[in-house]
Design an enzyme around this catalytic site. Structure first.
Site, PDB file in Angstrom:
ATOM      1  N   GLY A 185       0.819  -1.208   0.000  1.00 11.25           N
ATOM      2  CA  GLY A 185       0.000   0.000   0.000  1.00 11.25           C
ATOM      3  C   GLY A 185       0.851   1.255   0.000  1.00 11.25           C
ATOM      4  CB  SER A 186       0.053   4.650   1.238  1.00 10.09           C
ATOM      5  OG  SER A 186      -1.153   4.748   0.512  1.00 10.09           O
ATOM      6  CB  THR A 187       4.613   1.814   3.431  1.00 11.84           C
ATOM      7  OG1 THR A 187       4.221   0.531   2.926  1.00 11.84           O
ATOM      8  CG2 THR A 187       3.924   2.059   4.761  1.00 11.84           C
TER       9      THR A 187
ATOM     10  CE  LYS B 118      -0.094   6.350  -2.232  1.00 14.73           C
ATOM     11  NZ  LYS B 118      -1.245   6.994  -1.576  1.00 14.73           N
TER      12      LYS B 118
END
Length: 574
Positions: A305-307, A309
């Site tokens: 997920g967003s980690t 990014k």
């Protein structure tokens, strides 16, 4: 005359043949007695010698400050020598009662005709001493060692445990087997032709050599506190499991690795789920045990997920696909080919620059820069950052990254990969890659083993680990530290903020497959101090109930841990 001549020849032939046979036998006898004497002397000695093994003490496992995490407990092995038993009924009844065993089982072993039959192992020393004091003919009590873990469940899936033969089965116990196992000794006793030991004949002993001590990077206090935090959030959120990983991003030393629910190392074959194993088949029970022993931080993969990014941002900065002042527009979604991909903020973030995009964890911003980067460059940096390789952590069974083949990646796949979906990595891989992005661009090898010590505590060997430089430039690394610090001070990671400390980090909330199940994984990766990271912490919460956003439930876990361990590690407030 012909008959006499024929008979004489016949007698002569028989005589010559007999003489040859006798000479051959004499020659063979001389060979055996003179030239092969040592071999048969050894065979004769073996017939009159009985060998019993003396188990070597297994080396201890110490934490970073010398606290004993795995040691040995003296136990006994009870055996019988069939030829020496004079009162079999008395022996059977006494052993069955003392060892709390079924009499039929003891009888079968006592009556078995063998040189030595083992009745029971891992008998506590007090019981063994009592049996020895009974002086039962034919009963032998040998002292042995059983692995003992003073803190029961602490770091169970990291330390691992040993089997009945004292050999490592999982975890560090099996990884460092060659250092820990030691060398067994023997006791040689002389017997008569019936196998009865001769009185007055001295025993020959070869003393065992104890295994060496393994010192690891885990700190007992940090591990204990992290485990308590993991158990607390798992209970509060009724989660399936929680993983916490703390490491030094500068050298790869792992300070704590928690996988709750843990299991009791001193009773590793009892299920920690409370399930009734008696009603299970052997296969079902073994599968349940294997699942209980799994180390989720290295054995299991998940969509980050967003980690992720932070990794996409690093690649785009390296490739020049984005600048900090670049502006974007977020209406709450982005249309890629025929797919409408939503942002976590339904109404959108409106106009924002790249710094605000990472602070807001805005999906459309990362879709845009991921498409700018392109598939070829995405895979180039994915490989450059080490995501296609194993981390090399010194635990068995590390899982690899699950990734699309490049030729199968279209615009939609590239867009979703840019914000951490449609591929899977391990938590250990994420922590290791994240470390390289914030430590100046060096990919370190995560590890537990620090050094090997002998019985007197003298260092025998210090472990060295590989390090790869140039993962990202020093400039990109400094930019990422600044951006991730702003995520905590001004953006979605504000629940990890600690007054007096500069904390960097990234939150994530990913949905598991199948999406229709509505199950989520909440996570947060943080580090401190932001300008010179000394500690990296990661928390992954699987299937939390109720509020499931990583910034809301995972970030506070790392904040609470950092509040306690930063002063403990001597990192002062600014």
């Amino acid at each position: 005359m012909k008959n006499k001549t024929y008979n004489k020849r016949k007698i002569l032939v028989v005589f010559v043949v007999a003489a040859i046979i006798i000479l051959a036998l004499v020659g063979r006898l001389i060979y055996l007695m003179v030239f092969d004497a040592k071999y048969y002397q050894k065979k004769a000695e073996d017939l009159h010698e009985r060998e019993r093994e003396i188990k070597a003490a297994r080396g201890e496992i110490l934490d970073a400050r010398g606290e004993v995490l795995a040691t040995n407990k003296t136990v006994c092995t009870i055996s019988v020598i069939h030829s020496q038993i004079r009162e079999p009924e008395k022996v059977i009844k006494t052993l069955a009662e003392a060892l709390e065993m079924d009499e039929a089982v003891v009888r079968k072993r006592v009556e078995k005709v063998s040189s030595m039959e083992r009745i029971k192992t891992n008998v506590d020393k007090e019981t063994g001493d009592n049996i020895r004091n009974m002086e039962l003919d034919g009963v032998k009590v040998d002292e042995d060692f059983k692995r003992y873990y003073p803190y029961n469940e602490l770091a169970s899936k990291v330390l691992g445990f040993t089997g009945g033969d004292n050999q490592g089965i999982i975890g560090l116990e099996v990884k460092y087997e060659e250092y820990l196992k030691g060398k067994n000794g023997t006791i040689l006793t002389t017997t008569d032709a019936r196998g009865v030991e001769l009185n007055g004949v001295a025993e020959d002993r070869v003393e065992p050599v104890a295994g060496n001590t393994l010192q690891i990077s885990i700190d007992y206090n940090i591990q204990m506190y992290a485990q308590q935090m993991a158990e607390k959030v798992m209970e509060e959120k009724q989660a399936d499991k929680v993983g916490i990983l703390l490491m030094n991003p500068q050298n790869g030393e792992i300070l704590a690795m928690v996988n709750v629910p843990e299991f009791n190392l001193n009773d590793p074959f009892t299920l920690n789920s409370g399930a009734d194993s008696a009603s299970m088949s052997d296969e079902e029970r073994q599968n349940a045990l294997n699942q209980m022993w799994r180390n989720g931080c290295i054995n299991d993969t998940y969509e980050p997920g967003s980690t992720f990014k932070a990794i996409t941002a690093s690649a785009c900065l390296e490739a020049g696909a984005v600048r900090l002042e670049d502006t974007f527009s977020c209406p709450g979604y982005r249309v890629v080919e025929d797919r409408k991909i939503r942002c976590h903020k339904v109404g959108g973030h409106g106009g924002e620059n790249f710094v605000q995009g990472i602070q807001n964890s805005c999906n459309p911003v990362f879709i845009d820069i991921g498409l700018r980067l392109g598939t070829d460059n995405f895979y180039k940096y994915f490989k450059q950052f080490g995501l296609m390789d194993l981390t090399g952590v010194d635990l068995p069974g590390e899982a690899g990254t699950i990734m699309h083949k490049k030729e199968n990646v279209g615009m939609v796949e590239l867009a979703t990969m840019s914000f951490g979906q449609s591929f899977q990595v391990t938590p250990m891989q994420m922590a290791t890659t994240f470390s390289a992005l914030i430590n100046g661009g060096r990919r370190v090898t995560p590890h537990f083993g620090v050094r090997i010590l002998d019985g007197q505590g003298k260092e025998v060997e210090e472990f060295k680990y590989e390090e790869e430089k140039g993962i990202v430039s020093a400039e990109t690394s400094a930019t990422m530290r600044m951006l991730l610090e702003s995520v905590v001070s001004e953006g979605s990671g504000k629940n990890a903020y600690i007054e007096g400390y500069s904390i960097g980090g990234k939150t994530a909330t990913s949905q598991t497959l199948p999406r229709s199940a509505n199950k989520y994984i909440s996570s947060f990766i943080g580090f401190a101090p932001a300008d010179n990271p000394q500690v990296l912490g990661m928390c992954v919460i699987y299937n939390p109930q109720g509020i499931y956003y990583g910034g809301t439930i995972a970030a506070p876990v790392i904040r609470n841990i950092f509040e306690s361990i930063l002063p403990y590690l001597g990192i002062e407030k600014e």
